[in-house]
Design an enzyme around this catalytic site. Sequence first.
Site, PDB file in Angstrom:
ATOM      1  N   ARG A  22       0.556   1.699  -7.933  1.00 34.82           N
ATOM      2  CA  ARG A  22       1.752   2.558  -7.866  1.00 34.82           C
ATOM      3  C   ARG A  22       1.640   3.668  -6.831  1.00 34.82           C
ATOM      4  O   ARG A  22       2.228   4.734  -7.003  1.00 34.82           O
ATOM      5  CB  ARG A  22       2.056   3.165  -9.246  1.00 34.82           C
TER       6      ARG A  22
ATOM      7  N   TYR B  11     -30.662  27.675  -0.007  1.00 37.90           N
ATOM      8  CA  TYR B  11     -29.680  28.471  -0.742  1.00 37.90           C
ATOM      9  C   TYR B  11     -29.824  28.264  -2.236  1.00 37.90           C
ATOM     10  O   TYR B  11     -30.103  27.163  -2.690  1.00 37.90           O
ATOM     11  CB  TYR B  11     -28.257  28.086  -0.315  1.00 37.90           C
TER      12      TYR B  11
ATOM     13  N   LYS C 156      -8.239   0.779   9.325  1.00 34.58           N
ATOM     14  CA  LYS C 156      -7.590   2.093   9.241  1.00 34.58           C
ATOM     15  C   LYS C 156      -8.656   3.192   9.318  1.00 34.58           C
ATOM     16  O   LYS C 156      -9.854   2.907   9.225  1.00 34.58           O
ATOM     17  CB  LYS C 156      -6.788   2.184   7.946  1.00 34.58           C
TER      18      LYS C 156
ATOM     19  N   MET D 256     -24.999  24.048   6.189  1.00 33.14           N
ATOM     20  CA  MET D 256     -23.995  23.699   7.196  1.00 33.14           C
ATOM     21  C   MET D 256     -24.608  22.861   8.335  1.00 33.14           C
ATOM     22  O   MET D 256     -24.012  21.886   8.782  1.00 33.14           O
ATOM     23  CB  MET D 256     -23.393  24.996   7.752  1.00 33.14           C
TER      24      MET D 256
HETATM   25  C1  PLP Z   1      -7.566  -0.002   2.747  1.00 33.85           C
HETATM   26  C2  PLP Z   1      -6.754  -1.149   2.278  1.00 33.85           C
HETATM   27  C3  PLP Z   1      -7.314  -2.421   2.185  1.00 33.85           C
HETATM   28  C4  PLP Z   1      -8.802  -2.687   2.384  1.00 33.85           C
HETATM   29  O1  PLP Z   1      -9.491  -2.248   1.240  1.00 33.85           O
HETATM   30  P1  PLP Z   1     -11.097  -2.325   1.092  1.00 33.85           P
HETATM   31  O2  PLP Z   1     -11.316  -1.893  -0.316  1.00 33.85           O
HETATM   32  O3  PLP Z   1     -11.673  -1.376   2.079  1.00 33.85           O
HETATM   33  O4  PLP Z   1     -11.490  -3.733   1.332  1.00 33.85           O
HETATM   34  C5  PLP Z   1      -6.477  -3.471   1.847  1.00 33.85           C
HETATM   35  N1  PLP Z   1      -5.156  -3.261   1.598  1.00 33.85           N
HETATM   36  C6  PLP Z   1      -4.588  -2.044   1.668  1.00 33.85           C
HETATM   37  C7  PLP Z   1      -3.143  -1.892   1.382  1.00 33.85           C
HETATM   38  C8  PLP Z   1      -5.364  -0.952   2.012  1.00 33.85           C
HETATM   39  O5  PLP Z   1      -4.802   0.265   2.073  1.00 33.85           O
END
Ligand code: PLP
Length: 377
Positions: free
Chosen positions: A144, A272, A49, A320
């Site tokens: 949750r 800064y 993801k 930046m």
């Molecule tokens: C992101 C995610 C994972 C993977 O988690 P990691 O901690 O990066 O190994 C597994 N299951 C779900 C539902 C996730 O959202």
Amino acid sequence: MNARWHPPLVAGARVQALVDADAIAHNLAVIRARANAAMPAPRIWATAKADAYGHGLALVMPGLKEADGIAVQQLPEAHACRAAGWQGPILVYGGLLSEDDLALLDLPGLHLVISHEAQLDWLSAAPPRPDAPAIWLRYDGDIRLAGFGREAYPRVYARCEALAAQHRAGAIGHLSHYARAEDEDGVAEADASFRQAIAGLPGPVSTCNSAALLRHPAHVAATDWIRPGIALYGVSPLAGVDGAALGLRPAMSLTARLFAVQTLQAGASIGYRSAFVAAHDMRVGLVSCGYSDGYPRHAGTGTPVLADGVMTRVLGRVTMDVMMIDLDGVDHAAPGMPVTLWGTPELPVEAVAASAGTIAAELLTGLTARVPLTARL
Ligand SMILES: *Cc1c(COP(=O)(O)O)cnc(C)c1O
């Protein structure tokens, strides 16, 4: 002169992220070996993801060939996996985001996580199809964030069975995600409550992110599919342990250039808020990366960096576009020299995250569009 390997920079690049698909293949093999220690060994949803944790989906794909499936957050990413050449199963953690997403279900090998009832309402409006998406019902567990509690679970399962009978859904499985997998006592209770919720309901089970896999190997045998993410990218999810200690290799290095060398006299400040004051005469390097590239502004004085392979530190406030580094001990420092900001065994992204008070995943996914992602050949 230090002869250690450092990532090359393309001409004109201020900052560059180099993505190493071989490292990902190596990390997947390490994870596979751990999974295979369980009997029976679970299969692996390789979690990709957030554009493969910021590494670029297409760039990591060659490293994920041996995965059993790829997991993403939303349906458009599932289509991007197919477009990048992945032929195997694809799991979508977010399932359907709205009824509009029904238009994106035409993808063989699709698996949807279902976390709330509106998603089932939308699915009942989907046209029946022989290759309807498999469903993973999410248990709400101790995190949750989404999912069904113990009371709702059997009723919702029955709704899924009805959708399956209408060919609006395929096989039904059970998915749970832990809130505290990195803790010693982090999964036992959550897992027991999940097993109670699914008792007597057929279907495969998926548990275990990277932390659960590494910290709770006993639970791995009780699951059909594990779902590692961060460990694939070479990063340790466990406090006080870096990826190298787990046999993992960093999959992304971030490199910028030293573009100027300044002399700072004792008592002079730089940057800064005059956040750094020199205790003695010293040389300071200006580096072509800042928070607009995704380097964390909260990484203060002392955050480690590698100036052409020599370990040194950030000074003062990251701006930046520019950050300052200490050139004491970097005798050969000269404008044009590469400065690695994270992603080598001696400078894991975990170390920068710890200095900035965050986690490695936030840094990896936080690089901005200014930073080109390039395959390491
Ligand atoms: C992101 C995610 C994972 C993977 O988690 P990691 O901690 O990066 O190994 C597994 N299951 C779900 C539902 C996730 O959202």
